[in-house]
Structure formats: C-alpha cells, structure tokens
Design a protein around this motif. Structure first.
Motif, PDB file in Angstrom:
ATOM      1  N   PHE A   1       0.834  -1.199   0.000  1.00 40.60           N
ATOM      2  CA  PHE A   1       0.000   0.000   0.000  1.00 40.60           C
ATOM      3  C   PHE A   1       0.872   1.254   0.000  1.00 40.60           C
ATOM      4  O   PHE A   1       0.665   2.162  -0.802  1.00 40.60           O
ATOM      5  N   TYR A   2       1.866   1.318   0.883  1.00 42.11           N
ATOM      6  CA  TYR A   2       2.725   2.494   0.955  1.00 42.11           C
ATOM      7  C   TYR A   2       3.587   2.630  -0.291  1.00 42.11           C
ATOM      8  O   TYR A   2       3.777   3.731  -0.806  1.00 42.11           O
ATOM      9  N   CYS A   3       4.095   1.516  -0.809  1.00 40.86           N
ATOM     10  CA  CYS A   3       4.904   1.570  -2.032  1.00 40.86           C
ATOM     11  C   CYS A   3       4.074   2.060  -3.207  1.00 40.86           C
ATOM     12  O   CYS A   3       4.511   2.903  -3.985  1.00 40.86           O
ATOM     13  N   LEU A   4       2.858   1.547  -3.329  1.00 40.28           N
ATOM     14  CA  LEU A   4       1.992   1.952  -4.425  1.00 40.28           C
ATOM     15  C   LEU A   4       1.683   3.441  -4.324  1.00 40.28           C
ATOM     16  O   LEU A   4       1.694   4.162  -5.312  1.00 40.28           O
ATOM     17  N   ARG A   5       1.441   3.914  -3.122  1.00 38.01           N
ATOM     18  CA  ARG A   5       1.158   5.340  -2.923  1.00 38.01           C
ATOM     19  C   ARG A   5       2.350   6.194  -3.339  1.00 38.01           C
ATOM     20  O   ARG A   5       2.199   7.215  -4.001  1.00 38.01           O
ATOM     21  N   MET A   6       3.554   5.770  -2.946  1.00 37.14           N
ATOM     22  CA  MET A   6       4.769   6.503  -3.300  1.00 37.14           C
ATOM     23  C   MET A   6       4.955   6.512  -4.816  1.00 37.14           C
ATOM     24  O   MET A   6       5.241   7.544  -5.413  1.00 37.14           O
TER      25      MET A   6
ATOM     26  N   GLU B   1       1.106  12.666  11.644  1.00 36.76           N
ATOM     27  CA  GLU B   1      -0.350  12.754  11.489  1.00 36.76           C
ATOM     28  C   GLU B   1      -0.806  12.007  10.234  1.00 36.76           C
ATOM     29  O   GLU B   1      -1.797  11.272  10.253  1.00 36.76           O
ATOM     30  N   GLY B   2      -0.087  12.187   9.140  1.00 38.19           N
ATOM     31  CA  GLY B   2      -0.440  11.503   7.902  1.00 38.19           C
ATOM     32  C   GLY B   2      -0.324   9.997   8.021  1.00 38.19           C
ATOM     33  O   GLY B   2      -1.187   9.252   7.535  1.00 38.19           O
ATOM     34  N   ARG B   3       0.721   9.534   8.687  1.00 35.18           N
ATOM     35  CA  ARG B   3       0.892   8.088   8.885  1.00 35.18           C
ATOM     36  C   ARG B   3      -0.236   7.516   9.729  1.00 35.18           C
ATOM     37  O   ARG B   3      -0.763   6.436   9.437  1.00 35.18           O
ATOM     38  N   GLU B   4      -0.603   8.247  10.779  1.00 32.91           N
ATOM     39  CA  GLU B   4      -1.691   7.775  11.636  1.00 32.91           C
ATOM     40  C   GLU B   4      -3.007   7.705  10.854  1.00 32.91           C
ATOM     41  O   GLU B   4      -3.760   6.743  10.993  1.00 32.91           O
ATOM     42  N   GLU B   5      -3.264   8.701  10.023  1.00 33.53           N
ATOM     43  CA  GLU B   5      -4.481   8.690   9.211  1.00 33.53           C
ATOM     44  C   GLU B   5      -4.473   7.531   8.227  1.00 33.53           C
ATOM     45  O   GLU B   5      -5.476   6.831   8.065  1.00 33.53           O
ATOM     46  N   HIS B   6      -3.333   7.324   7.554  1.00 33.92           N
ATOM     47  CA  HIS B   6      -3.236   6.227   6.588  1.00 33.92           C
ATOM     48  C   HIS B   6      -3.349   4.872   7.280  1.00 33.92           C
ATOM     49  O   HIS B   6      -3.999   3.957   6.763  1.00 33.92           O
TER      50      HIS B   6
END
Length: 98
Positions: A8-13, A79-84
C-alpha cells in the motif's frame, strides 16, 4: 517484505512519482520491480532514470515556502501516517460476504 501494508505504501509513493514524472501506470512499476527482484529505486533508475540531485535541490529551492500552520514537518508526517494506518486498518478489517 511484501505485506499488504508495505505494498500500500509503495503503491502510494509510486503513484505520486508516476503522476509527475512518467507516463506509466504505477502498478506496472511495482510489478516490474518485483518481477526483476530489485528495489523500486533500482528499477526506476534502470528503466526511467532519476534527475541529478543538483536539479532536484534546485527545484525544491525554487518553490515558495509552505505555511505549516505552526506544525513541524515531523508532526505532519506523523499525522499523515496515523491517518493512513487507520484507513488501512479499517479497509483490511472488512469481511467479504459469503
């Protein structure tokens, strides 16, 4: 490590970079790196190239300052990491109908 969260994080990046740098679907970049057994950075450097660091720095410095509303960059990242994470946890906890 190939976990749903890592993908998920790789795809977002990759989606972010693909929007601004290449005319290639981000999934193709991720799948290509996996098929070749190399990191995303190595795959991108090999197939697309990366701009020289001095160009990247020059581009960043040419941008106007951003008002972070009194927060630090670290605060915004946290904050962004917590939201994701919360969004991912909600999505991954859904059960499929039988």
């Amino acid at each position: 490590m190939d976990t749903p969260r890592a993908r998920f994080y790789c795809l977002r990046m990759v989606k972010t970079a693909a929007k601004t740098m290449w005319d290639v679907p981000p999934e193709e970049i991720l799948d290509g790196a996996a098929a070749e057994g190399v990191s995303l950075t190595d795959y991108i450097e090999r197939h697309f190239g990366l701009p020289p660091i001095d160009e990247v720095i020059e581009h960043i410095r040419s941008r106007p300052p951003v008002d972070l509303g009194g927060m630090t960059g670290a605060d915004l990242v946290r904050e962004g990491r917590e939201e994701h994470d919360a969004k991912f946890d909600r999505c991954s906890s859904l059960t499929r109908p039988q």
